[in-house]
Write a protein that holds these residues in place. Structure first.
Motif, mmCIF file in Angstrom:
data_model
loop_
_atom_site.group_PDB
_atom_site.id
_atom_site.type_symbol
_atom_site.label_atom_id
_atom_site.label_comp_id
_atom_site.label_asym_id
_atom_site.label_seq_id
_atom_site.Cartn_x
_atom_site.Cartn_y
_atom_site.Cartn_z
ATOM 1 N N ARG A 204 30.560 41.740 18.353
ATOM 2 C CA ARG A 204 31.258 42.986 18.670
ATOM 3 C C ARG A 204 30.963 43.436 20.099
ATOM 4 N N ILE A 205 29.691 43.396 20.483
ATOM 5 C CA ILE A 205 29.325 43.813 21.840
ATOM 6 C C ILE A 205 29.944 42.884 22.878
ATOM 7 N N ALA A 206 29.915 41.580 22.606
ATOM 8 C CA ALA A 206 30.507 40.629 23.552
ATOM 9 C C ALA A 206 32.004 40.876 23.715
ATOM 10 N N ARG A 207 32.672 41.161 22.606
ATOM 11 C CA ARG A 207 34.111 41.424 22.675
ATOM 12 C C ARG A 207 34.398 42.697 23.471
ATOM 13 N N LEU B 133 32.448 44.031 25.794
ATOM 14 C CA LEU B 133 32.146 43.769 27.195
ATOM 15 C C LEU B 133 33.295 43.034 27.874
ATOM 16 N N HIS B 134 33.847 42.050 27.162
ATOM 17 C CA HIS B 134 34.915 41.246 27.754
ATOM 18 C C HIS B 134 36.224 42.021 27.823
ATOM 19 N N ASP B 135 36.570 42.695 26.729
ATOM 20 C CA ASP B 135 37.887 43.327 26.661
ATOM 21 C C ASP B 135 37.938 44.678 27.369
ATOM 22 N N GLU B 136 36.849 45.412 27.362
ATOM 23 C CA GLU B 136 36.878 46.759 27.935
ATOM 24 C C GLU B 136 36.199 46.808 29.302
ATOM 25 N N VAL B 137 34.904 46.518 29.343
ATOM 26 C CA VAL B 137 34.196 46.591 30.618
ATOM 27 C C VAL B 137 34.729 45.549 31.588
ATOM 28 N N GLY B 138 34.968 44.342 31.097
ATOM 29 C CA GLY B 138 35.475 43.287 31.971
ATOM 30 C C GLY B 138 36.843 43.622 32.543
ATOM 31 N N GLN B 139 37.731 44.134 31.702
ATOM 32 C CA GLN B 139 39.062 44.498 32.199
ATOM 33 C C GLN B 139 38.994 45.677 33.172
ATOM 34 N N THR B 140 38.099 46.626 32.900
ATOM 35 C CA THR B 140 37.955 47.758 33.820
ATOM 36 C C THR B 140 37.481 47.288 35.189
ATOM 37 N N LEU B 141 36.494 46.409 35.220
ATOM 38 C CA LEU B 141 36.001 45.897 36.498
ATOM 39 C C LEU B 141 37.065 45.051 37.205
ATOM 40 N N ASP C 17 31.036 38.997 37.067
ATOM 41 C CA ASP C 17 30.467 37.701 36.673
ATOM 42 C C ASP C 17 29.272 37.887 35.751
ATOM 43 N N GLU C 18 28.440 38.897 36.021
ATOM 44 C CA GLU C 18 27.275 39.154 35.174
ATOM 45 C C GLU C 18 27.705 39.610 33.788
ATOM 46 N N ILE C 19 28.726 40.443 33.717
ATOM 47 C CA ILE C 19 29.248 40.875 32.419
ATOM 48 C C ILE C 19 29.750 39.669 31.627
ATOM 49 N N ARG C 20 30.470 38.778 32.267
ATOM 50 C CA ARG C 20 30.970 37.587 31.580
ATOM 51 C C ARG C 20 29.825 36.693 31.119
ATOM 52 N N ARG C 21 28.786 36.574 31.967
ATOM 53 C CA ARG C 21 27.641 35.738 31.576
ATOM 54 C C ARG C 21 26.933 36.327 30.355
ATOM 55 N N ILE C 22 26.735 37.643 30.350
ATOM 56 C CA ILE C 22 26.094 38.290 29.194
ATOM 57 C C ILE C 22 26.948 38.117 27.947
ATOM 58 N N ALA C 23 28.260 38.261 28.085
ATOM 59 C CA ALA C 23 29.158 38.098 26.938
ATOM 60 C C ALA C 23 29.082 36.676 26.388
ATOM 61 N N ARG C 24 28.986 35.679 27.277
ATOM 62 C CA ARG C 24 28.879 34.288 26.806
ATOM 63 C C ARG C 24 27.576 34.058 26.057
ATOM 64 N N ARG C 25 26.490 34.683 26.519
ATOM 65 C CA ARG C 25 25.215 34.505 25.840
ATOM 66 C C ARG C 25 25.193 35.222 24.495
ATOM 67 N N LEU C 26 25.866 36.357 24.414
ATOM 68 C CA LEU C 26 25.921 37.078 23.149
ATOM 69 C C LEU C 26 26.784 36.350 22.129
ATOM 70 N N ARG C 27 27.877 35.781 22.592
ATOM 71 C CA ARG C 27 28.809 35.101 21.690
ATOM 72 C C ARG C 27 29.147 33.742 22.288
ATOM 73 N N PRO C 28 28.465 32.692 21.827
ATOM 74 C CA PRO C 28 28.694 31.365 22.405
ATOM 75 C C PRO C 28 30.057 30.796 22.001
#
Length: 315
Positions: free
Chosen positions: A124-127, A129-137, A171-182
């Motif tokens: 849930r957190i990875a999603r 981060l990717h869908d909300e924080v990532g899109q905002t950035l 890039d850091e947000i994407r890296r954290i999201a990948r580690r949370l959800r492989p």
């Protein structure tokens, strides 16, 4: 025979023999003669020695149970004291072993529920981060690009720095999201996920080599996730605490299953208490019936070894 009846029978036999002697021709003079004193002293020593031997051998199983209780660890299951000795001791050891079986089963069920909830929360957190924080950035980065085309020349350098900072954060947000959800584990499989993990941890000062054979037996999705998380936690500990410059990740088939090895050349095991990371690895290993070991690596460093059993029909 129970410990009670052993001691009672021994003392009863001694008293019966003493009474029989008193009713027979044997007498005790007044004052006591030396020969009579030796006979009485010998009988007393014999009775005390027999009592000591009965108690010594009768209490050995209880001492063994005491050591087993003092060293019991639910994260290292399977160790049980031998059921032996008098009836009381054997019954107590059997009850203790049954209690351990129940506690290990309850802990495994609780850990499975907790880890399952943890994985759902990670997704849930990875999603988000990717869908909300990532899109905002991403939107901020595009706006900065438009601003950079319009600002005066003396401000473009500062806007460019803001763009680089935003891009680094993205890039850091994407890296954290990948580690949370492989996601690579779900899409490309365990071998590709481990290779990607080794590349992710290969940074300044640390080189992670990998060797993943292609003829691995089929593992369940739960087992693949456990292998990935154990490798991830091991490399995280290496990067943070081991002061190592080289690490190695291996996954290969072995008789009866699959073996994961994560080896580094760092400071090694320091004897400190295991932290939450290692405890989490042990709990994950228990979920799939795997064995986890931490040992000194040849030449210094630490070996994290995970052995996953594979059913015969899936090999």
């Amino acid at each position: 025979m129970s410990l009670f009846w052993r001691i009672f029978s021994l003392n009863a036999a001694g008293l019966v023999v003493a009474t029989a002697l008193l009713l027979g021709p044997v007498t005790v003079s007044t004052p006591v003669l030396p020969g009579e004193a030796l006979v009485l002293l010998g009988g007393l020593v014999l009775l005390l020695t027999a009592n000591a031997l009965v108690l010594r051998f009768g209490l050995v199983p209880l001492q063994r149970l005491d050591r087993a209780m003092a060293t019991a660890d639910l994260l290292r299951p399977g160790h049980r004291p031998e059921v032996s000795g008098p009836a009381e001791a054997a019954g107590l050891i059997t009850t203790y072993n049954t209690m351990l079986d129940r506690l290990e089963a309850e802990r495994a069920e609780g850990a499975a529920r907790a880890l399952s909830a943890q994985e759902r929360e990670r997704h849930r957190i990875a999603r988000e981060l990717h869908d909300e924080v990532g899109q905002t950035l991403t939107a901020v980065l595009l706006q900065l690009k438009r601003v950079a085309d319009r600002v005066p020349g003396d401000l473009r350098e500062e806007v460019g720095q803001a763009q680089e900072a935003t891009r680094a954060g993205l890039d850091e947000i994407r890296r954290i999201a990948r580690r949370l959800r492989p996601g690579v584990l779900e899409e490309l499989g365990l071998a590709s996920a481990l290779r990607s993990l080794a590349g992710e941890f290969t940074t300044h000062g640390l080189t992670v080599s990998h060797h993943v054979t292609g003829d691995l037996p089929a593992l369940s999705p739960e087992a693949e996730l456990v292998v990935y998380r154990v490798a991830q936690e091991s490399l995280t500990n290496t990067a943070r605490h081991a002061a190592a410059d080289r690490a190695e990740l291996r996954l290969r088939p072995v008789p009866g299953g699959v073996e994961l090895l994560v080896r580094d050349n760092g400071t090694g095991l320091t004897g400190a208490a295991e932290g939450a990371g290692i405890t989490g690895m042990r709990e994950r290993a228990l979920l799939i019936g795997a064995a986890l070991g931490l040992e000194p690596a040849p030449g210094g460093g630490t070996d994290v070894l995970l052995r996953i059993p594979v059913p015969e029909e899936t090999r």
